[in-house]
Design a protein around this motif. Structure first.
Motif, short mmCIF file in Angstrom:
data_model
loop_
_atom_site.label_atom_id
_atom_site.label_comp_id
_atom_site.label_asym_id
_atom_site.label_seq_id
_atom_site.Cartn_x
_atom_site.Cartn_y
_atom_site.Cartn_z
N SER A 217 1.18 -1.24 0.16
CA SER A 217 0.11 0.25 -0.17
C SER A 217 0.86 1.08 0.29
O SER A 217 0.39 2.52 -0.25
N PRO A 227 -4.05 4.47 -2.06
CA PRO A 227 -3.04 3.08 -0.66
C PRO A 227 -4.05 1.61 -0.44
O PRO A 227 -4.15 1.06 -0.26
N ALA A 230 -4.91 -2.20 -1.99
CA ALA A 230 -3.49 -3.45 -1.56
C ALA A 230 -4.68 -4.25 -0.86
O ALA A 230 -4.58 -5.21 -0.68
#
Length: 321
Positions: A217, A227, A230
């Motif tokens: 991330s 992020p 992820a």
């Protein structure tokens, strides 16, 4: 709808099988001298499935490109640049290409859509298809969820409409950077998971999952993506199929490596490890798990020591940075 699948390995042959099940006119292309193509040409089956009679099998790239309105590509990630250059010589304007592969170009650190666009100098639509799932499960009717993403939201929605079924539920992607990086890097975490299995350290997989997602991330954010991607299907959502499954090539490669055994199947995570470590240096992002796998595979460090050190790092707050 006419669909061509370029690449007749495990995943490519499944995609052709899947698209025929959806009722489409499908052509499957493979390199004439490849073992995968030879086996399909000989008896129309491989270790995973039997091709339905309606699938047209060809080794003519010209024929395959001419056939498909939508063209799915499923080849080795590191061969995409050369392959895109070949495709650019054909009449491909207006066609839609879908990259059903996971990786990052090792020498450049470029995402696969970037690599493809480098080699294509014509106006085409481009998307990716990522997420969890194994051929062995799908052909036995075991469903899963996946993601389609594109820089063009309209293309994303159109492709989801084309490919959605009760077997695969698709979500619309909205972060091409995050979905590509997440999908590729889960293979590196998979190699680490296999090494833990090889040293009977399987209980550490929970920590590996948590910390692996966290470091990826950070990289996605540094590259300009979201992020939180992820934590979606492209990366964390694919962990069960990659970190635990007996079908995962990357996990099996890691386990074999830890045991000093040879593994013959393609593990895309090996080349992706090189790319991620280079990106970590370029963008100044700490990737301890990826860097540990790199140290084992390329610096020939002692695997068990590297793995132990990885989980005995200096104490810090869990969500620092």
């Amino acid at each position: 709808m006419k669909i061509s699948v370029l690449g007749c390995g495990r995943w490519g042959s499944f995609l052709a099988w899947y698209c025929v099940k959806l009722g489409y006119d499908v052509m499957l292309w493979g390199r004439k001298n490849s073992d995968s193509y030879k086996n399909l040409e000989l008896n129309r089956q491989n270790s995973y499935l039997t091709l339905p009679p309606s699938i047209k099998l060809t080794n003519s790239l010209d024929e395959a490109i001419s056939h498909g309105d939508v063209i799915i590509i499923s080849i080795s990630a590191q061969g995409l640049r050369e392959f895109a250059g070949r495709l650019s010589k054909y009449n491909i304007e207006g066609k839609t290409f879908v990259l059903c592969m996971k990786g990052i170009e090792a020498d450049t650190g470029k995402r696969l859509t970037e690599v493809f666009n480098d080699g294509i100098d014509k106006d085409v639509n481009l998307a990716i298809w990522v997420g969890p799932g194994h051929v062995q499960d799908y052909i036995n009717g075991i469903p899963n969820c996946m993601v389609i993403d594109s820089a063009d939201t309209g293309i994303t929605k159109e492709l989801v409409d084309i490919f959605a079924s009760e077997l695969i539920r698709f979500y619309y992607g909205h972060d091409l950077i995050g979905n590509e990086i997440g999908a590729a890097s889960k293979n590196v975490i998979g190699i680490a998971a296999g090494m833990l299995d090889g040293f009977n350290l399987t209980s550490l997989k929970g920590a590996l999952m948590a910390r692996g997602t966290r470091e990826i991330s950070r990289l996605i954010r540094a590259l300009g993506g979201d992020p939180f991607t992820a934590y979606g299907l492209c990366h964390l959502g694919d962990y069960e199929a990659t970190l635990f499954s007996a079908h995962s090539h990357n996990r099996r490669f890691g386990e074999a490596y830890a045991k000093g055994e040879y593994f013959v199947k393609l593990a895309e995570g090996v080349d992706t490890t090189r790319a991620l470590v280079n990106l970590s240096k370029e963008y100044n992002v700490d990737l301890p798990i990826c860097q540990g796998v790199y140290a084992i595979l390329f610096d020939k460090r002692e695997p068990e020591k590297v793995l132990n050190d990885m989980f005995l790092r200096s104490i810090k707050f869990e969500f620092w940075g």
